[in-house]
Design a protein around this motif. Structure first.
Motif, PDB file in Angstrom:
ATOM      1  N   GLU A 158       1.025  -1.162   0.096  1.00 25.45           N
ATOM      2  CA  GLU A 158       0.023  -0.017   0.177  1.00 25.45           C
ATOM      3  C   GLU A 158       0.963   1.300  -0.072  1.00 25.45           C
ATOM      4  O   GLU A 158       0.589   2.386  -0.565  1.00 25.45           O
ATOM      5  CB  GLU A 158      -1.002   0.098   1.187  1.00 25.45           C
ATOM      6  CG  GLU A 158      -2.017  -1.063   1.048  1.00 25.45           C
ATOM      7  CD  GLU A 158      -1.649  -2.563   1.518  1.00 25.45           C
ATOM      8  OE1 GLU A 158      -0.694  -2.453   2.406  1.00 25.45           O
ATOM      9  OE2 GLU A 158      -2.254  -3.505   1.309  1.00 25.45           O
ATOM     10  N   ALA A 159       1.978   1.152   0.786  1.00 22.84           N
ATOM     11  CA  ALA A 159       2.891   2.458   0.801  1.00 22.84           C
ATOM     12  C   ALA A 159       3.566   2.502  -0.497  1.00 22.84           C
ATOM     13  O   ALA A 159       3.642   3.795  -1.019  1.00 22.84           O
ATOM     14  CB  ALA A 159       3.891   2.095   1.714  1.00 22.84           C
ATOM     15  N   ALA A 160       3.923   1.522  -1.254  1.00 20.41           N
ATOM     16  CA  ALA A 160       4.466   1.700  -2.561  1.00 20.41           C
ATOM     17  C   ALA A 160       3.235   2.146  -3.707  1.00 20.41           C
ATOM     18  O   ALA A 160       3.825   3.068  -4.564  1.00 20.41           O
ATOM     19  CB  ALA A 160       4.909   0.280  -3.151  1.00 20.41           C
ATOM     20  N   LEU A 161       2.126   1.909  -3.484  1.00 16.91           N
ATOM     21  CA  LEU A 161       1.092   2.332  -4.422  1.00 16.91           C
ATOM     22  C   LEU A 161       0.881   3.749  -4.156  1.00 16.91           C
ATOM     23  O   LEU A 161       0.921   4.769  -5.041  1.00 16.91           O
ATOM     24  CB  LEU A 161      -0.311   1.545  -4.008  1.00 16.91           C
ATOM     25  CG  LEU A 161      -0.356   0.264  -4.813  1.00 16.91           C
ATOM     26  CD1 LEU A 161      -1.567  -0.501  -4.376  1.00 16.91           C
ATOM     27  CD2 LEU A 161       0.101   0.142  -6.272  1.00 16.91           C
ATOM     28  N   LEU A 162       1.105   4.065  -2.656  1.00 14.96           N
ATOM     29  CA  LEU A 162       0.666   5.405  -2.435  1.00 14.96           C
ATOM     30  C   LEU A 162       1.713   6.661  -2.580  1.00 14.96           C
ATOM     31  O   LEU A 162       1.708   7.624  -3.191  1.00 14.96           O
ATOM     32  CB  LEU A 162       0.196   5.696  -0.991  1.00 14.96           C
ATOM     33  CG  LEU A 162       0.211   6.908  -0.415  1.00 14.96           C
ATOM     34  CD1 LEU A 162      -1.130   7.572  -1.041  1.00 14.96           C
ATOM     35  CD2 LEU A 162      -0.157   6.631   1.455  1.00 14.96           C
ATOM     36  N   ARG A 163       3.011   5.612  -2.880  1.00 12.97           N
ATOM     37  CA  ARG A 163       4.313   6.707  -3.179  1.00 12.97           C
ATOM     38  C   ARG A 163       4.148   6.865  -4.412  1.00 12.97           C
ATOM     39  O   ARG A 163       4.491   7.832  -5.144  1.00 12.97           O
ATOM     40  CB  ARG A 163       5.509   5.730  -2.824  1.00 12.97           C
ATOM     41  CG  ARG A 163       6.641   6.528  -3.009  1.00 12.97           C
ATOM     42  CD  ARG A 163       8.058   5.939  -2.629  1.00 12.97           C
ATOM     43  NE  ARG A 163       8.330   4.714  -3.508  1.00 12.97           N
ATOM     44  CZ  ARG A 163       8.347   3.464  -2.940  1.00 12.97           C
ATOM     45  NH1 ARG A 163       8.283   3.311  -1.510  1.00 12.97           N
ATOM     46  NH2 ARG A 163       8.773   2.625  -3.858  1.00 12.97           N
ATOM     47  N   ALA A 164       3.561   5.983  -5.492  1.00  9.20           N
ATOM     48  CA  ALA A 164       3.393   6.259  -6.810  1.00  9.20           C
ATOM     49  C   ALA A 164       2.369   7.389  -7.244  1.00  9.20           C
ATOM     50  O   ALA A 164       2.684   8.007  -8.083  1.00  9.20           O
ATOM     51  CB  ALA A 164       3.000   5.025  -7.472  1.00  9.20           C
ATOM     52  N   ASP A 165       1.317   7.178  -6.317  1.00 10.77           N
ATOM     53  CA  ASP A 165       0.262   8.300  -6.519  1.00 10.77           C
ATOM     54  C   ASP A 165       0.906   9.819  -5.959  1.00 10.77           C
ATOM     55  O   ASP A 165       0.560  10.617  -6.758  1.00 10.77           O
ATOM     56  CB  ASP A 165      -0.688   8.165  -5.636  1.00 10.77           C
ATOM     57  CG  ASP A 165      -1.846   6.894  -5.978  1.00 10.77           C
ATOM     58  OD1 ASP A 165      -1.773   6.426  -7.594  1.00 10.77           O
ATOM     59  OD2 ASP A 165      -2.575   6.292  -5.421  1.00 10.77           O
ATOM     60  N   VAL A 166       1.624   9.662  -5.090  1.00 10.51           N
ATOM     61  CA  VAL A 166       2.248  10.984  -4.501  1.00 10.51           C
ATOM     62  C   VAL A 166       3.330  11.519  -5.692  1.00 10.51           C
ATOM     63  O   VAL A 166       3.313  12.597  -5.886  1.00 10.51           O
ATOM     64  CB  VAL A 166       3.261  10.662  -3.167  1.00 10.51           C
ATOM     65  CG1 VAL A 166       3.850  11.952  -2.971  1.00 10.51           C
ATOM     66  CG2 VAL A 166       2.047  10.563  -2.103  1.00 10.51           C
ATOM     67  N   GLY A 167       3.838  10.555  -6.256  1.00 13.47           N
ATOM     68  CA  GLY A 167       4.898  10.876  -7.494  1.00 13.47           C
ATOM     69  C   GLY A 167       4.065  11.636  -8.682  1.00 13.47           C
ATOM     70  O   GLY A 167       4.747  12.634  -9.116  1.00 13.47           O
ATOM     71  N   LYS A 168       3.011  11.226  -8.974  1.00 18.55           N
ATOM     72  CA  LYS A 168       2.072  11.487 -10.027  1.00 18.55           C
ATOM     73  C   LYS A 168       1.746  13.278  -9.630  1.00 18.55           C
ATOM     74  O   LYS A 168       1.611  13.958 -10.549  1.00 18.55           O
ATOM     75  CB  LYS A 168       0.922  10.689 -10.316  1.00 18.55           C
ATOM     76  CG  LYS A 168       1.445   9.563 -10.878  1.00 18.55           C
ATOM     77  CD  LYS A 168       0.196   8.606 -10.980  1.00 18.55           C
ATOM     78  CE  LYS A 168       0.538   7.215 -11.520  1.00 18.55           C
ATOM     79  NZ  LYS A 168      -0.654   6.182 -11.536  1.00 18.55           N
ATOM     80  N   VAL A 169       1.127  13.187  -8.366  1.00 11.31           N
ATOM     81  CA  VAL A 169       0.834  14.453  -7.683  1.00 11.31           C
ATOM     82  C   VAL A 169       1.903  15.463  -7.662  1.00 11.31           C
ATOM     83  O   VAL A 169       1.817  16.603  -8.315  1.00 11.31           O
ATOM     84  CB  VAL A 169      -0.090  14.418  -6.322  1.00 11.31           C
ATOM     85  CG1 VAL A 169      -0.038  15.815  -6.161  1.00 11.31           C
ATOM     86  CG2 VAL A 169      -1.248  13.639  -6.433  1.00 11.31           C
ATOM     87  N   ALA A 170       3.025  15.009  -7.549  1.00 17.30           N
ATOM     88  CA  ALA A 170       4.367  15.737  -7.304  1.00 17.30           C
ATOM     89  C   ALA A 170       4.631  16.253  -8.927  1.00 17.30           C
ATOM     90  O   ALA A 170       4.673  17.473  -9.098  1.00 17.30           O
ATOM     91  CB  ALA A 170       5.354  14.997  -6.778  1.00 17.30           C
ATOM     92  N   THR A 171       4.760  15.341  -9.803  1.00 15.55           N
ATOM     93  CA  THR A 171       4.878  15.833 -11.228  1.00 15.55           C
ATOM     94  C   THR A 171       3.794  16.713 -11.690  1.00 15.55           C
ATOM     95  O   THR A 171       4.159  17.620 -12.386  1.00 15.55           O
ATOM     96  CB  THR A 171       4.721  14.611 -12.145  1.00 15.55           C
ATOM     97  OG1 THR A 171       5.816  13.667 -11.491  1.00 15.55           O
ATOM     98  CG2 THR A 171       5.068  14.950 -13.707  1.00 15.55           C
ATOM     99  N   ASP A 172       2.636  16.723 -11.435  1.00 14.92           N
ATOM    100  CA  ASP A 172       1.548  17.309 -11.910  1.00 14.92           C
ATOM    101  C   ASP A 172       1.818  18.694 -11.213  1.00 14.92           C
ATOM    102  O   ASP A 172       1.738  19.902 -12.039  1.00 14.92           O
ATOM    103  CB  ASP A 172       0.002  17.093 -11.493  1.00 14.92           C
ATOM    104  CG  ASP A 172      -0.943  17.790 -12.148  1.00 14.92           C
ATOM    105  OD1 ASP A 172      -0.813  18.161 -13.410  1.00 14.92           O
ATOM    106  OD2 ASP A 172      -1.826  18.162 -11.584  1.00 14.92           O
ATOM    107  N   ILE A 173       1.979  19.056  -9.957  1.00 14.52           N
ATOM    108  CA  ILE A 173       2.160  20.395  -9.271  1.00 14.52           C
ATOM    109  C   ILE A 173       3.539  21.024  -9.967  1.00 14.52           C
ATOM    110  O   ILE A 173       3.327  22.260 -10.274  1.00 14.52           O
ATOM    111  CB  ILE A 173       2.605  20.056  -7.799  1.00 14.52           C
ATOM    112  CG1 ILE A 173       1.131  19.564  -6.886  1.00 14.52           C
ATOM    113  CG2 ILE A 173       3.125  21.251  -7.208  1.00 14.52           C
ATOM    114  CD1 ILE A 173       1.486  19.190  -5.614  1.00 14.52           C
ATOM    115  N   LYS A 174       4.561  20.117 -10.452  1.00 17.97           N
ATOM    116  CA  LYS A 174       5.697  20.539 -10.969  1.00 17.97           C
ATOM    117  C   LYS A 174       5.422  21.308 -12.193  1.00 17.97           C
ATOM    118  O   LYS A 174       5.963  22.571 -12.599  1.00 17.97           O
ATOM    119  CB  LYS A 174       6.834  19.731 -10.880  1.00 17.97           C
ATOM    120  CG  LYS A 174       8.282  20.129 -11.643  1.00 17.97           C
ATOM    121  CD  LYS A 174       9.291  19.185 -11.525  1.00 17.97           C
ATOM    122  CE  LYS A 174      10.620  19.696 -11.957  1.00 17.97           C
ATOM    123  NZ  LYS A 174      11.473  18.675 -11.918  1.00 17.97           N
TER     124      LYS A 174
END
Length: 93
Positions: free
Chosen positions: A57-73
């Protein structure tokens, strides 16, 4: 000549009003840029903390956080370009 002077006066007032509105918009863009920077940094911190957790679950959440971070950037980049455009036109915020 009275007509020309009236037109000039009206144009100056319109210019001043538009400049004030543009400066306010630029200030809002600058604030948005700062919030995006903070959000991107927070996402990076969260992703680093999630690397410690061994669960799937942490790995899946980390992937989602990465997507959000990319969108923010990406969004921050757009805002930064708009601010640079305003600065190149002589409006400093």
């Amino acid at each position: 000549t009275v007509c020309i002077i009236t037109r000039l006066t009206n144009a100056q007032k319109e210019y001043s009003h538009a400049k004030i509105k543009l400066e306010a918009a630029a200030a809002q863009l600058r604030a948005l840029e700062q919030r995006a920077t903070a959000a991107h940094e927070s996402a990076g911190t969260l992703a680093a903390e999630l690397r410690i957790a061994p669960s799937r679950e942490a790995a899946l959440l980390r992937a989602d956080v990465g997507k959000v971070a990319t969108d923010i950037k990406r969004q921050k980049s757009v805002v930064t370009r708009k601010l640079q455009n305003l600065t190149s036109q002589g409006l400093y915020v």
